[in-house]
Design a protein around this motif. Structure first.
Motif, PDB file in Angstrom:
ATOM      1  N   VAL A 206     -31.233 -23.402  -7.899  1.00 26.23           N
ATOM      2  CA  VAL A 206     -31.803 -22.580  -6.930  1.00 26.23           C
ATOM      3  C   VAL A 206     -31.905 -21.121  -7.515  1.00 26.23           C
ATOM      4  O   VAL A 206     -33.172 -20.684  -7.210  1.00 26.23           O
ATOM      5  CB  VAL A 206     -30.888 -22.346  -5.525  1.00 26.23           C
ATOM      6  N   ALA A 207     -31.153 -20.733  -8.398  1.00 24.92           N
ATOM      7  CA  ALA A 207     -31.345 -19.283  -9.099  1.00 24.92           C
ATOM      8  C   ALA A 207     -32.668 -19.256  -9.824  1.00 24.92           C
ATOM      9  O   ALA A 207     -33.007 -18.089 -10.019  1.00 24.92           O
ATOM     10  CB  ALA A 207     -30.142 -19.074  -9.976  1.00 24.92           C
ATOM     11  N   ARG A 208     -33.026 -20.421 -10.332  1.00 23.82           N
ATOM     12  CA  ARG A 208     -34.357 -20.466 -10.883  1.00 23.82           C
ATOM     13  C   ARG A 208     -35.464 -20.224  -9.996  1.00 23.82           C
ATOM     14  O   ARG A 208     -36.662 -19.968 -10.321  1.00 23.82           O
ATOM     15  CB  ARG A 208     -34.602 -21.737 -11.799  1.00 23.82           C
ATOM     16  N   ASN A 209     -35.346 -20.240  -8.857  1.00 23.86           N
ATOM     17  CA  ASN A 209     -36.367 -19.734  -7.754  1.00 23.86           C
ATOM     18  C   ASN A 209     -36.400 -18.402  -7.372  1.00 23.86           C
ATOM     19  O   ASN A 209     -37.247 -17.818  -6.394  1.00 23.86           O
ATOM     20  CB  ASN A 209     -36.178 -20.776  -6.388  1.00 23.86           C
ATOM     21  N   HIS A 210     -35.192 -17.735  -7.715  1.00 23.22           N
ATOM     22  CA  HIS A 210     -35.047 -16.452  -7.061  1.00 23.22           C
ATOM     23  C   HIS A 210     -36.290 -15.563  -8.110  1.00 23.22           C
ATOM     24  O   HIS A 210     -36.775 -15.629  -8.956  1.00 23.22           O
ATOM     25  CB  HIS A 210     -33.718 -15.813  -7.534  1.00 23.22           C
ATOM     26  N   GLY A 211     -36.570 -14.315  -7.327  1.00 23.94           N
ATOM     27  CA  GLY A 211     -37.620 -13.364  -7.646  1.00 23.94           C
ATOM     28  C   GLY A 211     -38.880 -14.145  -7.486  1.00 23.94           C
ATOM     29  O   GLY A 211     -39.216 -14.643  -6.301  1.00 23.94           O
ATOM     30  N   ASP A 212     -39.580 -14.230  -8.660  1.00 23.01           N
ATOM     31  CA  ASP A 212     -40.758 -14.894  -8.644  1.00 23.01           C
ATOM     32  C   ASP A 212     -40.835 -16.637  -9.234  1.00 23.01           C
ATOM     33  O   ASP A 212     -41.858 -16.695  -9.739  1.00 23.01           O
ATOM     34  CB  ASP A 212     -41.854 -14.038  -9.306  1.00 23.01           C
ATOM     35  N   GLY A 213     -39.557 -17.097  -9.309  1.00 24.54           N
ATOM     36  CA  GLY A 213     -39.486 -18.192 -10.033  1.00 24.54           C
ATOM     37  C   GLY A 213     -40.554 -19.489  -9.935  1.00 24.54           C
ATOM     38  O   GLY A 213     -41.000 -19.827 -10.624  1.00 24.54           O
ATOM     39  N   ILE A 214     -40.666 -19.647  -8.459  1.00 25.10           N
ATOM     40  CA  ILE A 214     -41.778 -20.595  -8.235  1.00 25.10           C
ATOM     41  C   ILE A 214     -43.158 -20.315  -8.470  1.00 25.10           C
ATOM     42  O   ILE A 214     -43.815 -20.974  -9.242  1.00 25.10           O
ATOM     43  CB  ILE A 214     -41.445 -21.015  -6.803  1.00 25.10           C
ATOM     44  N   VAL A 215     -43.303 -19.070  -8.279  1.00 22.22           N
ATOM     45  CA  VAL A 215     -44.652 -18.631  -8.665  1.00 22.22           C
ATOM     46  C   VAL A 215     -44.857 -18.471  -9.900  1.00 22.22           C
ATOM     47  O   VAL A 215     -45.994 -18.945 -10.608  1.00 22.22           O
ATOM     48  CB  VAL A 215     -44.752 -16.993  -8.188  1.00 22.22           C
ATOM     49  N   ALA A 216     -43.881 -17.935 -10.866  1.00 22.84           N
ATOM     50  CA  ALA A 216     -44.047 -18.062 -12.378  1.00 22.84           C
ATOM     51  C   ALA A 216     -44.176 -19.583 -12.737  1.00 22.84           C
ATOM     52  O   ALA A 216     -45.045 -19.964 -13.841  1.00 22.84           O
ATOM     53  CB  ALA A 216     -42.879 -17.592 -12.823  1.00 22.84           C
ATOM     54  N   LEU A 217     -43.413 -20.471 -12.301  1.00 24.35           N
ATOM     55  CA  LEU A 217     -43.658 -21.962 -12.611  1.00 24.35           C
ATOM     56  C   LEU A 217     -44.823 -22.373 -12.609  1.00 24.35           C
ATOM     57  O   LEU A 217     -45.536 -23.152 -13.360  1.00 24.35           O
ATOM     58  CB  LEU A 217     -42.561 -22.654 -11.864  1.00 24.35           C
ATOM     59  N   LEU A 218     -45.540 -22.264 -11.440  1.00 20.67           N
ATOM     60  CA  LEU A 218     -46.863 -22.674 -11.096  1.00 20.67           C
ATOM     61  C   LEU A 218     -47.740 -21.940 -12.043  1.00 20.67           C
ATOM     62  O   LEU A 218     -49.000 -22.393 -12.397  1.00 20.67           O
ATOM     63  CB  LEU A 218     -47.143 -22.308  -9.704  1.00 20.67           C
ATOM     64  N   ALA A 219     -47.833 -20.674 -11.958  1.00 25.25           N
ATOM     65  CA  ALA A 219     -48.875 -19.887 -12.972  1.00 25.25           C
ATOM     66  C   ALA A 219     -48.757 -20.489 -14.558  1.00 25.25           C
ATOM     67  O   ALA A 219     -49.479 -20.606 -15.083  1.00 25.25           O
ATOM     68  CB  ALA A 219     -48.547 -18.413 -12.950  1.00 25.25           C
ATOM     69  N   GLN A 220     -47.421 -20.527 -14.981  1.00 23.50           N
ATOM     70  CA  GLN A 220     -47.248 -20.878 -16.475  1.00 23.50           C
ATOM     71  C   GLN A 220     -47.828 -22.512 -16.598  1.00 23.50           C
ATOM     72  O   GLN A 220     -48.448 -22.941 -17.673  1.00 23.50           O
ATOM     73  CB  GLN A 220     -45.654 -21.105 -16.972  1.00 23.50           C
ATOM     74  N   ALA A 221     -47.869 -23.203 -15.681  1.00 22.89           N
ATOM     75  CA  ALA A 221     -48.231 -24.585 -15.679  1.00 22.89           C
ATOM     76  C   ALA A 221     -50.169 -24.540 -15.872  1.00 22.89           C
ATOM     77  O   ALA A 221     -50.546 -25.391 -16.074  1.00 22.89           O
ATOM     78  CB  ALA A 221     -47.998 -25.335 -14.597  1.00 22.89           C
ATOM     79  N   GLY A 222     -50.666 -23.249 -15.291  1.00 19.88           N
ATOM     80  CA  GLY A 222     -52.070 -23.001 -15.223  1.00 19.88           C
ATOM     81  C   GLY A 222     -52.859 -23.008 -14.001  1.00 19.88           C
ATOM     82  O   GLY A 222     -53.844 -22.987 -13.893  1.00 19.88           O
ATOM     83  N   PHE A 223     -51.947 -22.990 -12.920  1.00 19.20           N
ATOM     84  CA  PHE A 223     -52.372 -22.576 -11.617  1.00 19.20           C
ATOM     85  C   PHE A 223     -53.113 -21.121 -11.713  1.00 19.20           C
ATOM     86  O   PHE A 223     -52.642 -20.192 -12.228  1.00 19.20           O
ATOM     87  CB  PHE A 223     -51.546 -22.731 -10.529  1.00 19.20           C
ATOM     88  N   SER A 224     -54.122 -21.032 -10.747  1.00 17.85           N
ATOM     89  CA  SER A 224     -54.522 -19.646 -10.634  1.00 17.85           C
ATOM     90  C   SER A 224     -53.933 -19.175  -9.173  1.00 17.85           C
ATOM     91  O   SER A 224     -53.516 -19.828  -8.393  1.00 17.85           O
ATOM     92  CB  SER A 224     -55.753 -19.856 -10.279  1.00 17.85           C
ATOM     93  N   ASP A 225     -54.044 -17.773  -9.100  1.00 20.78           N
ATOM     94  CA  ASP A 225     -53.614 -17.203  -7.897  1.00 20.78           C
ATOM     95  C   ASP A 225     -52.190 -17.747  -7.138  1.00 20.78           C
ATOM     96  O   ASP A 225     -52.021 -17.734  -5.826  1.00 20.78           O
ATOM     97  CB  ASP A 225     -54.564 -17.231  -6.757  1.00 20.78           C
ATOM     98  N   ALA A 226     -51.150 -18.013  -8.219  1.00 21.13           N
ATOM     99  CA  ALA A 226     -49.948 -18.412  -7.367  1.00 21.13           C
ATOM    100  C   ALA A 226     -49.340 -17.247  -6.849  1.00 21.13           C
ATOM    101  O   ALA A 226     -49.287 -16.175  -7.430  1.00 21.13           O
ATOM    102  CB  ALA A 226     -49.057 -19.140  -8.737  1.00 21.13           C
ATOM    103  N   ARG A 227     -48.803 -17.160  -5.614  1.00 19.17           N
ATOM    104  CA  ARG A 227     -48.001 -16.276  -5.029  1.00 19.17           C
ATOM    105  C   ARG A 227     -47.294 -16.834  -3.786  1.00 19.17           C
ATOM    106  O   ARG A 227     -47.565 -17.860  -3.310  1.00 19.17           O
ATOM    107  CB  ARG A 227     -49.328 -15.232  -4.459  1.00 19.17           C
ATOM    108  N   GLU A 228     -46.602 -15.912  -3.329  1.00 17.37           N
ATOM    109  CA  GLU A 228     -45.686 -16.296  -1.993  1.00 17.37           C
ATOM    110  C   GLU A 228     -46.628 -15.783  -1.013  1.00 17.37           C
ATOM    111  O   GLU A 228     -47.098 -14.678  -0.998  1.00 17.37           O
ATOM    112  CB  GLU A 228     -44.433 -15.603  -1.978  1.00 17.37           C
ATOM    113  N   VAL A 229     -46.833 -16.461  -0.041  1.00 17.23           N
ATOM    114  CA  VAL A 229     -47.653 -16.400   1.281  1.00 17.23           C
ATOM    115  C   VAL A 229     -46.852 -16.255   2.520  1.00 17.23           C
ATOM    116  O   VAL A 229     -47.534 -15.696   3.407  1.00 17.23           O
ATOM    117  CB  VAL A 229     -48.856 -17.531   1.269  1.00 17.23           C
TER     118      VAL A 229
END
Length: 249
Positions: A206-229
């Motif tokens: 879960v600590a890997r989700n903290h901050g922008d962890g999920i946003v960064a995960l998706l952005a690094q995979a190549g997704f665009s406009d990854a963001r918390e909505v």
């Protein structure tokens, strides 16, 4: 009554994956029979409904629910958009069988696949949506990265991923409960919310989700406009709603 052929369970595991470990949705295999009742009491349905609202699924669109468990997010999708084509993916065969029984009772079409988040059951660029609720924190680092890349592969250009999970700013929640003594189901269920909140607060995954962890995960995979909505402060911890889009080119 809907034909049972509208609900099917497929096994896409390789021989090497037959003994691959996974963390059950309830944390313990023996708690599965009580999982749906517990999630109702815990208010998880509201998280699913919010996720579906944010996803914006349209009639006829193809949706993959990753870590579907007993199917509750899939059913929220089908309730909001009966014309959607939904496939649920989970490694837990017992949970999938429960999801299938629930789908038959509801008279909805649902494909369920036994497998893992790093191999989404879809052809390249064939999905309109990938959705996942409270599953990502069950997956290790390699699995998380593989899930993000495979979601990108499976989504059509312009397709969207919506992830709901514990995350956002690091929680300061501490487990201040005193040690308790007792045995049996009633004792376990009584203290399950506190145990889950403690596990969420202290889990290295879960600590890997903290901050922008999920946003960064998706952005690094190549997704665009990854963001918390959106986000909400749930009784088990802060829950974040993250979206991203597969680029058109």
């Amino acid at each position: 009554m809907a034909s049972s052929t509208r609900v099917r369970i497929l096994d896409q595991r390789t021989p090497q994956e037959r003994d691959r470990p996974f963390l059950p949705g309830a944390g313990k295999t023996w708690l599965l029979p009580f999982y749906d009742a517990f999630t109702r009491v815990a208010g998880v349905r509201a998280l699913h409904e919010r996720a579906v609202e944010l996803a914006g699924i349209e009639p006829g669109q193809a949706v993959a629910d990753i870590g579907c468990g007993t199917g509750n997010l899939s059913f929220a999708v089908l309730e909001a958009q009966p014309g959607a084509r939904v496939t649920g993916l989970d490694p837990d065969a017992d949970a999938l069988r429960r999801a299938a029984r629930k789908a038959r009772r509801r008279g909805v079409a649902l494909t369920l696949v036994q497998g893992y988040a790093d191999r989404i059951p879809a052809f390249d660029a064939s999905l309109d949506h990938v959705v996942s609720s409270l599953a990502l924190h069950h997956i290790d680092d390699d699995g998380r990265n593989a899930f993000a890349h495979d979601a990108l592969r499976a989504l059509r250009p312009g397709g969207r991923v919506t992830v709901v999970d514990f995350g956002g700013p690091a929680s300061n929640v501490e487990d201040t409960g005193h040690p308790t003594h007792g045995h049996g189901l009633i004792h376990a269920l009584r203290h399950l919310p506190r145990l889950i909140r403690s596990r969420v607060a202290h889990s290295p995954v879960v600590a890997r989700n903290h901050g922008d962890g999920i946003v960064a995960l998706l952005a690094q995979a190549g997704f665009s406009d990854a963001r918390e909505v959106a986000h909400t402060d749930h009784r088990f911890g802060r829950v974040t709603f993250v979206q991203a889009t597969r680029p058109s080119s």
